[in-house]
Write a protein that holds these residues in place. Structure first.
Motif, short mmCIF file in Angstrom:
data_model
loop_
_atom_site.label_atom_id
_atom_site.label_comp_id
_atom_site.label_asym_id
_atom_site.label_seq_id
_atom_site.Cartn_x
_atom_site.Cartn_y
_atom_site.Cartn_z
N PRO A 96 8.28 -25.78 21.26
CA PRO A 96 8.81 -26.97 21.93
C PRO A 96 10.34 -27.05 21.93
CG PRO A 96 7.02 -27.58 20.46
CD PRO A 96 7.31 -26.13 20.22
N ASP A 97 11.00 -26.36 21.00
CA ASP A 97 12.45 -26.39 20.91
C ASP A 97 13.14 -25.42 21.87
OD1 ASP A 97 11.87 -23.98 19.73
OD2 ASP A 97 12.38 -24.65 17.71
N GLY A 98 12.35 -24.76 22.72
CA GLY A 98 12.92 -23.83 23.69
C GLY A 98 12.96 -22.39 23.22
N GLY A 99 12.58 -22.14 21.98
CA GLY A 99 12.55 -20.79 21.44
C GLY A 99 11.16 -20.18 21.54
N LYS A 100 10.88 -19.27 20.64
CA LYS A 100 9.57 -18.62 20.64
C LYS A 100 9.25 -18.10 19.24
CE LYS A 100 11.63 -14.31 22.24
NZ LYS A 100 12.92 -14.91 22.51
N THR A 101 7.98 -17.88 19.01
CA THR A 101 7.52 -17.20 17.81
C THR A 101 6.72 -15.98 18.25
OG1 THR A 101 7.38 -19.27 16.56
CG2 THR A 101 6.09 -17.40 15.74
N VAL A 102 7.04 -14.84 17.65
CA VAL A 102 6.29 -13.60 17.89
C VAL A 102 5.74 -13.19 16.54
CG1 VAL A 102 6.37 -11.26 18.80
CG2 VAL A 102 7.93 -12.99 19.71
#
Length: 112
Positions: A96-102
């Protein structure tokens, strides 16, 4: 640094056999985040089950990684391909903060 964090966690859990592949995955995921020009990166190492670990990297850059063939201009895609080959599963999701998790899950060692 990513490899050391992974090594320390896996030794503590008695999963010595996973140190090399998990360290490699962590290094590739962090390198991919750095290449995406993220200004913030967070590495996570969790024991998912007794014989499975999950390596996760959150970064502040938008866009999800995709596996690319052997195109030399698509370095991140080759990094993710290498992670996918070592892991039993992997994935990526926008946050939701505009980033990502991989993340990548690996199995093996004495706990499996």
């Amino acid at each position: 640094m990513a490899g050391e964090k992974v090594r320390e966690a896996l030794l503590g859990w008695g999963l010595k056999a996973l140190i090399s592949p998990a360290s490699h995955c962590a290094s590739e995921l962090v390198a991919s985040a750095l290449n995406s020009k993220a200004d913030r990166i967070h590495l996570r190492v969790e024991r998912y089950t007794p014989g499975m670990v999950e390596i996760g990297v959150w970064d502040s850059a938008p866009g999800l990684p995709e596996i690319q063939g052997s195109d030399p201009s698509k370095l991140d895609g080759r990094r993710i391909q290498g992670v996918a080959e070592l892991a039993v599963s992997w994935g990526a999701q926008s946050t939701p903060d505009g980033g990502k998790t991989v993340w990548a899950r690996l199995i093996g060692g004495d706990g499996w």
